[in-house]
Design an enzyme around this catalytic site. Structure first.
Site, PDB file in Angstrom:
ATOM      1  CE  LYS A  75     -63.270 -88.294   9.803  1.00  0.00           C
ATOM      2  NZ  LYS A  75     -64.584 -89.125   9.596  1.00  0.00           N
ATOM      3  CD  GLU A 129     -70.452 -83.983  10.445  1.00  0.00           C
ATOM      4  OE1 GLU A 129     -69.351 -83.532  10.327  1.00  0.00           O
ATOM      5  OE2 GLU A 129     -70.940 -84.996   9.694  1.00  0.00           O
ATOM      6  CG  LEU A 158     -76.673 -84.034   5.760  1.00  0.00           C
ATOM      7  CD1 LEU A 158     -75.600 -83.854   4.590  1.00  0.00           C
ATOM      8  CD2 LEU A 158     -77.600 -82.939   6.288  1.00  0.00           C
ATOM      9  CG  HIS A 214     -70.630 -95.178   7.141  1.00  0.00           C
ATOM     10  ND1 HIS A 214     -71.646 -94.358   6.681  1.00  0.00           N
ATOM     11  CD2 HIS A 214     -70.891 -95.437   8.508  1.00  0.00           C
ATOM     12  CE1 HIS A 214     -72.651 -94.365   7.668  1.00  0.00           C
ATOM     13  NE2 HIS A 214     -72.221 -94.982   8.938  1.00  0.00           N
ATOM     14  NE  ARG A 230     -56.168 -92.017   3.009  1.00  0.00           N
ATOM     15  CZ  ARG A 230     -57.309 -92.325   2.462  1.00  0.00           C
ATOM     16  NH1 ARG A 230     -57.126 -92.549   0.891  1.00  0.00           N
ATOM     17  NH2 ARG A 230     -58.374 -92.377   2.867  1.00  0.00           N
TER      18      ARG A 230
HETATM   19  P1  ADP Z   1     -64.696 -91.921   7.706  1.00  0.00           P
HETATM   20  O1  ADP Z   1     -63.369 -91.156   7.853  1.00  0.00           O
HETATM   21  O2  ADP Z   1     -64.832 -92.705   8.742  1.00  0.00           O
HETATM   22  O3  ADP Z   1     -64.763 -92.501   6.387  1.00  0.00           O
HETATM   23  P2  ADP Z   1     -66.496 -89.679   6.879  1.00  0.00           P
HETATM   24  O4  ADP Z   1     -66.438 -88.466   7.849  1.00  0.00           O
HETATM   25  O5  ADP Z   1     -65.661 -89.633   5.794  1.00  0.00           O
HETATM   26  O6  ADP Z   1     -65.653 -90.738   7.796  1.00  0.00           O
HETATM   27  O7  ADP Z   1     -67.875 -90.155   6.537  1.00  0.00           O
HETATM   28  C1  ADP Z   1     -67.890 -91.478   5.768  1.00  0.00           C
HETATM   29  C2  ADP Z   1     -69.121 -91.694   5.255  1.00  0.00           C
HETATM   30  O8  ADP Z   1     -70.477 -91.798   6.328  1.00  0.00           O
HETATM   31  C3  ADP Z   1     -69.671 -90.626   4.459  1.00  0.00           C
HETATM   32  O9  ADP Z   1     -69.334 -90.915   3.070  1.00  0.00           O
HETATM   33  C4  ADP Z   1     -71.376 -90.711   4.377  1.00  0.00           C
HETATM   34  O10 ADP Z   1     -71.655 -91.849   3.705  1.00  0.00           O
HETATM   35  C5  ADP Z   1     -71.326 -91.006   6.157  1.00  0.00           C
HETATM   36  N1  ADP Z   1     -71.566 -89.825   6.667  1.00  0.00           N
HETATM   37  C6  ADP Z   1     -70.605 -89.101   7.303  1.00  0.00           C
HETATM   38  N2  ADP Z   1     -71.205 -87.782   7.668  1.00  0.00           N
HETATM   39  C7  ADP Z   1     -72.583 -87.970   7.627  1.00  0.00           C
HETATM   40  C8  ADP Z   1     -73.583 -87.279   7.988  1.00  0.00           C
HETATM   41  N3  ADP Z   1     -73.508 -86.087   8.609  1.00  0.00           N
HETATM   42  N4  ADP Z   1     -74.962 -87.384   7.650  1.00  0.00           N
HETATM   43  C9  ADP Z   1     -75.008 -88.659   6.660  1.00  0.00           C
HETATM   44  N5  ADP Z   1     -73.847 -89.417   6.719  1.00  0.00           N
HETATM   45  C10 ADP Z   1     -72.587 -88.983   7.015  1.00  0.00           C
END
Ligand code: ADP
Length: 448
Positions: A116, A200, A203, A235, A291
């Site tokens: 990532k 990060e 949010l 999540h 994917r």
């Molecule tokens: P994964 O690969 O584990 O699914 P992601 O980076 O796609 O991780 O994030 C999954 C979820 O986590 C997002 O859809 C959101 O709900 C939450 N999330 C990720 N990053 C943030 C952030 N910086 N602030 C708030 N929520 C976040």
């Protein structure tokens, strides 16, 4: 085109891929663990091969067994579905060496997006807006503190190799930082064998909006609009809709064009999803999935494009079947993930389905490998089906969903159907006033 495709997956997605192969006249090979001998994807395939005992590491993730299955059946390509080996760059590379086509992107793109930190750097270079945070992996508490002060609390510590929402910890203030860093790192190590983490900005009221893209590997790429997947628990997505009620046409066009342009520069091949958080009219890249996604049917419903057929065509060397301006978006679609789980405690509920009656009618699609008498094994993901509705408007989808959920009968196990029946009547869902944290608050309030 291929003569025979081996599908290295199980459940609803294995069936979904078989359906596309059948329409194209391609023979299918199912693989299965001993626990899945009775599964529908095995019954409906032209041939099947048992590849090992129930634990995924001994069967669905067992690369030598999959190669042997290809060898004995003469399959010339593998579709990995989602999960399992779908984002394993090494697997894609091994298949290249064995002259078996991997129905997916090039291994170099899987690798860069699988890390990532590298993915975020690449996205930034390609002109995609990213979320403020650390440029690289963060090692010490001092480093974490200085970055967090720069971007402002709350912050989120995330695993570089993360997936499925694991390895993420929030720190709301400097005092919480040290513990969040060490627990995220430990979780990352035990889940992914890699303890690299990054930071990060967290949010507080974003929506999760993702763009479906397709590239042909020769510099052509299109986007197929967005999906709003903000309704999540831990999540993990529960309900998805397309288009997003939070975007206007201008914002939609702008992000779609930006992403498609980035994919052209990357010379990306195959299906992919670029995920964003969207807050205060700004998009922030979080990751790219190289994917097919679980929620791909809602895009199919509003575009009329069969994404798996498109994947097969592109993997066989064809050009994209559509140009951007030939795509038409029609109506609205919503998907509910039907999991074999208690609808409020979310305790897994494997076991025998004693009665199964799925809904039907105009604009209704049920993607599932379940059937009456099927015994859901306890070893895998709890997703047993997806209820997808299409309508001319969002409101029509909600009306259709209410009807479908009351028609859907699954006896013998617990499912998430009762939860969706509540959600589709809730004023916040009806008015599309929800963000990624809405579901957790809803469940917390219900417990009180
Ligand atoms: P994964 O690969 O584990 O699914 P992601 O980076 O796609 O991780 O994030 C999954 C979820 O986590 C997002 O859809 C959101 O709900 C939450 N999330 C990720 N990053 C943030 C952030 N910086 N602030 C708030 N929520 C976040």
């Amino acid at each position: 085109m291929f003569d025979k495709v081996l599908i290295a997956n199980r459940g609803e997605i294995a069936l979904r891929i078989q359906r596309a192969c059948k329409e194209l006249g391609i023979a299918t090979v199912a693989v299965h663990s001993t626990a899945d001998a009775d599964a529908m994807h095995v019954r409906l395939a032209d041939e099947s091969v048992c590849i090992g005992p129930p634990p995924a590491s001994d069967s669905y993730l067992n690369i030598p067994s999959l190669l042997v299955a290809c060898e004995i059946t003469g399959a010339d390509a593998i579709h990995p579905g989602y999960g399992f080996l779908s984002e394993n760059a090494k697997f894609a590379e091994i298949l290249e060496d064995y002259n078996i086509t991997f129905i997916g992107p090039e291994s170099r793109h899987i690798r860069v997006m699988g890390d990532k930190i590298a993915a975020k750097k690449t996205a930034k270079q390609l002109g995609i807006p990213v979320i403020p945070g650390s440029e690289n992996a963060v090692d010490t508490v001092q480093e974490a503190l200085s970055i967090s002060k720069e971007i402002g609390f709350p912050v989120l510590i995330k695993a570089a190799s993360g997936g499925g929402g694991r390895g993420m910890k929030v720190a709301r203030n400097p005092e919480e930082l040290s513990l969040a860093l060490s627990t995220a790192r430990a979780e990352a190590k035990s889940s992914f064998g890699d303890d690299n983490v990054y930071i990060e900005k967290f949010l507080t009221q974003p929506r999760h909006i993702e763009i479906q893209i397709f590239g042909d590997g020769r510099g052509n790429a299109i986007h197929l609009g967005e999906r709003d997947c903000s309704l999540q628990r831990r999540h993990q997505k529960l309900l998805e809709e397309a288009p997003s009620p939070a975007l206007n046409d201008e914002a939609r066009a702008k992000i779609g064009i930006t992403v498609a342009e980035a994919m052209r520069k990357l010379r990306y091949r195959g299906a992919g999803t670029v995920e964003f958080l969207y807050e205060n009219s700004n998009f922030y890249f979080i990751e790219m999935n190289t994917r097919l996604q679980v929620e791909h049917p809602i895009t199919e419903m509003i575009t009329g494009v069969d994404l798996v057929i498109e994947q097969l065509r592109i993997a066989a060397g064809a050009e994209l079947s559509l140009k951007q301006d030939e795509l038409k978006f029609i109506g609205h679609a919503i998907e509910c993930r039907i999991n074999a789980e208690h609808s409020h405690t979310f305790a897994p509920s494997p076991g025998k389905i004693t009665y199964w009656h799925p809904p039907g009618g105009l604009g209704v699609r049920v993607d599932s490998g379940a059937y009456q008498g099927y015994n859901i094994p306890p070893y895998y993901d709890s997703l047993i089906g997806k209820l997808i509705v299409h309508g001319q408007t969002r409101n029509e989808c909600l009306m259709r969903l209410r009807r479908c959920l009351s028609e859907f009968v699954i006896d013998g196990i617990n499912t998430t159907i009762p939860l969706f029946s509540e959600l589709v009547k809730h004023p916040d869902i009806v008015n599309a006033m929800y963000d990624i944290h809405w579901m957790e608050n809803y469940l917390k309030n219900q417990k009180q």
